[in-house]
Design a protein around this motif. Sequence first.
Motif, mmCIF file in Angstrom:
data_model
loop_
_atom_site.group_PDB
_atom_site.id
_atom_site.type_symbol
_atom_site.label_atom_id
_atom_site.label_comp_id
_atom_site.label_asym_id
_atom_site.label_seq_id
_atom_site.Cartn_x
_atom_site.Cartn_y
_atom_site.Cartn_z
ATOM 1 N N VAL A 191 0.807 -1.217 0.000
ATOM 2 C CA VAL A 191 0.000 0.000 0.000
ATOM 3 C C VAL A 191 0.845 1.274 0.000
ATOM 4 O O VAL A 191 0.299 2.374 0.007
ATOM 5 N N LEU A 192 2.180 1.134 -0.004
ATOM 6 C CA LEU A 192 3.064 2.295 0.009
ATOM 7 C C LEU A 192 4.185 2.079 -0.989
ATOM 8 O O LEU A 192 4.832 1.032 -1.001
ATOM 9 N N VAL A 193 4.421 3.071 -1.842
ATOM 10 C CA VAL A 193 5.480 3.014 -2.837
ATOM 11 C C VAL A 193 6.304 4.289 -2.709
ATOM 12 O O VAL A 193 5.763 5.395 -2.738
ATOM 13 N N TRP A 194 7.630 4.132 -2.561
ATOM 14 C CA TRP A 194 8.554 5.261 -2.521
ATOM 15 C C TRP A 194 9.023 5.540 -3.940
ATOM 16 O O TRP A 194 9.332 4.614 -4.688
ATOM 17 N N ALA A 195 9.115 6.809 -4.298
ATOM 18 C CA ALA A 195 9.475 7.167 -5.669
ATOM 19 C C ALA A 195 10.250 8.479 -5.694
ATOM 20 O O ALA A 195 10.347 9.178 -4.689
ATOM 21 N N LYS A 228 4.801 8.010 -2.036
ATOM 22 C CA LYS A 228 5.622 8.941 -1.246
ATOM 23 C C LYS A 228 6.817 9.341 -2.099
ATOM 24 O O LYS A 228 7.635 8.504 -2.465
ATOM 25 N N VAL A 229 6.906 10.613 -2.412
ATOM 26 C CA VAL A 229 8.003 11.127 -3.222
ATOM 27 C C VAL A 229 9.143 11.550 -2.297
ATOM 28 O O VAL A 229 8.931 12.306 -1.343
ATOM 29 N N VAL A 230 10.344 11.061 -2.587
ATOM 30 C CA VAL A 230 11.539 11.424 -1.828
ATOM 31 C C VAL A 230 12.280 12.459 -2.665
ATOM 32 O O VAL A 230 12.954 12.113 -3.627
ATOM 33 N N PRO A 231 12.149 13.735 -2.329
ATOM 34 C CA PRO A 231 12.779 14.772 -3.166
ATOM 35 C C PRO A 231 14.277 14.884 -2.907
ATOM 36 O O PRO A 231 14.768 14.587 -1.820
ATOM 37 N N ARG A 232 14.958 15.312 -3.922
ATOM 38 C CA ARG A 232 16.391 15.593 -3.811
ATOM 39 C C ARG A 232 16.544 16.978 -3.183
ATOM 40 O O ARG A 232 15.819 17.907 -3.538
ATOM 41 N N LEU A 289 23.001 10.541 -1.073
ATOM 42 C CA LEU A 289 22.288 9.346 -0.650
ATOM 43 C C LEU A 289 20.935 9.754 -0.081
ATOM 44 O O LEU A 289 20.872 10.457 0.927
ATOM 45 N N LEU A 290 19.870 9.336 -0.752
ATOM 46 C CA LEU A 290 18.529 9.706 -0.327
ATOM 47 C C LEU A 290 17.860 8.531 0.370
ATOM 48 O O LEU A 290 17.928 7.402 -0.129
ATOM 49 N N PRO A 291 17.219 8.780 1.510
ATOM 50 C CA PRO A 291 16.576 7.683 2.231
ATOM 51 C C PRO A 291 15.489 7.037 1.379
ATOM 52 O O PRO A 291 14.794 7.705 0.627
ATOM 53 N N ARG A 313 15.088 5.856 -1.345
ATOM 54 C CA ARG A 313 15.304 5.827 -2.785
ATOM 55 C C ARG A 313 16.579 5.106 -3.176
ATOM 56 O O ARG A 313 16.683 4.586 -4.281
ATOM 57 N N TRP A 314 17.550 5.047 -2.283
ATOM 58 C CA TRP A 314 18.810 4.401 -2.613
ATOM 59 C C TRP A 314 18.617 2.918 -2.887
ATOM 60 O O TRP A 314 19.403 2.312 -3.599
ATOM 61 N N VAL A 315 17.551 2.317 -2.356
ATOM 62 C CA VAL A 315 17.314 0.887 -2.548
ATOM 63 C C VAL A 315 17.105 0.579 -4.032
ATOM 64 O O VAL A 315 17.722 -0.329 -4.582
ATOM 65 N N VAL A 316 16.253 1.338 -4.689
ATOM 66 C CA VAL A 316 15.992 1.082 -6.108
ATOM 67 C C VAL A 316 17.164 1.548 -6.970
ATOM 68 O O VAL A 316 17.460 0.953 -8.003
ATOM 69 N N GLU A 317 17.856 2.589 -6.548
ATOM 70 C CA GLU A 317 19.046 3.023 -7.281
ATOM 71 C C GLU A 317 20.120 1.934 -7.257
ATOM 72 O O GLU A 317 20.779 1.669 -8.257
ATOM 73 N N ARG A 318 20.275 1.293 -6.111
ATOM 74 C CA ARG A 318 21.224 0.189 -5.982
ATOM 75 C C ARG A 318 20.799 -0.974 -6.872
ATOM 76 O O ARG A 318 21.626 -1.612 -7.513
ATOM 77 N N SER A 319 19.509 -1.235 -6.954
ATOM 78 C CA SER A 319 19.006 -2.309 -7.818
ATOM 79 C C SER A 319 19.306 -2.017 -9.276
ATOM 80 O O SER A 319 19.656 -2.924 -10.038
#
Length: 175
Positions: free
Chosen positions: A71-75, A97-101, A110-112, A114-120
């Motif tokens: 039910v929650l997606v970080w983008a 939930k948008v994680v802005p730069r 390093l953004l909280p 968001r780094w997970v998908v960047e690493r992927s």
Amino acid sequence: MDSQSAKGAETVSETTRGYDANKHINGRKRHLLVDQDGLLVDLLVTPADIQDRDAARVLLPRLHAEHPEIVLVWADNGYAGDEFSTWAQTTLGITIKVVPRPKDAKGFVLLPKRWVVERSNSWTMRGRRNARDYERLMSHAEAHIQWAFITLTTRRLTRRNRRTEAVPTPLAAAA
């Protein structure tokens, strides 16, 4: 959720490629949905000129159908917008939930979350073949990304526990 643009080789047809003006790349865009460990949940390959929000309108209903518990997606900012987040919330029950730069940031930050998908995304690039898109069909391009994640997962599952190997056996027990 994030996207990554990849240059298209000359084998990629003109009908399945586009120009990403933001990154100055002529090719395709890979849209990834990953879990909290960075493992692939869903994937969509589109021409590079497709907006992230438009691709998410295809990915999110598939996510909701396969995993209604999410039910929650970080983008990132590519998925920002009241109309899009309202659509996701009312139609699918998914909160975006948008994680802005940070505005004053220069270079890598390093953004909280968001780094997970960047690493992927970087994991997929370990497969040298994924550095550029050579496939004629977008479904084949998707298969290459899935193959990279299958390889990653099997390597994790088959690697030995390094802690137990590091423990020396006592000499008395060996004799």
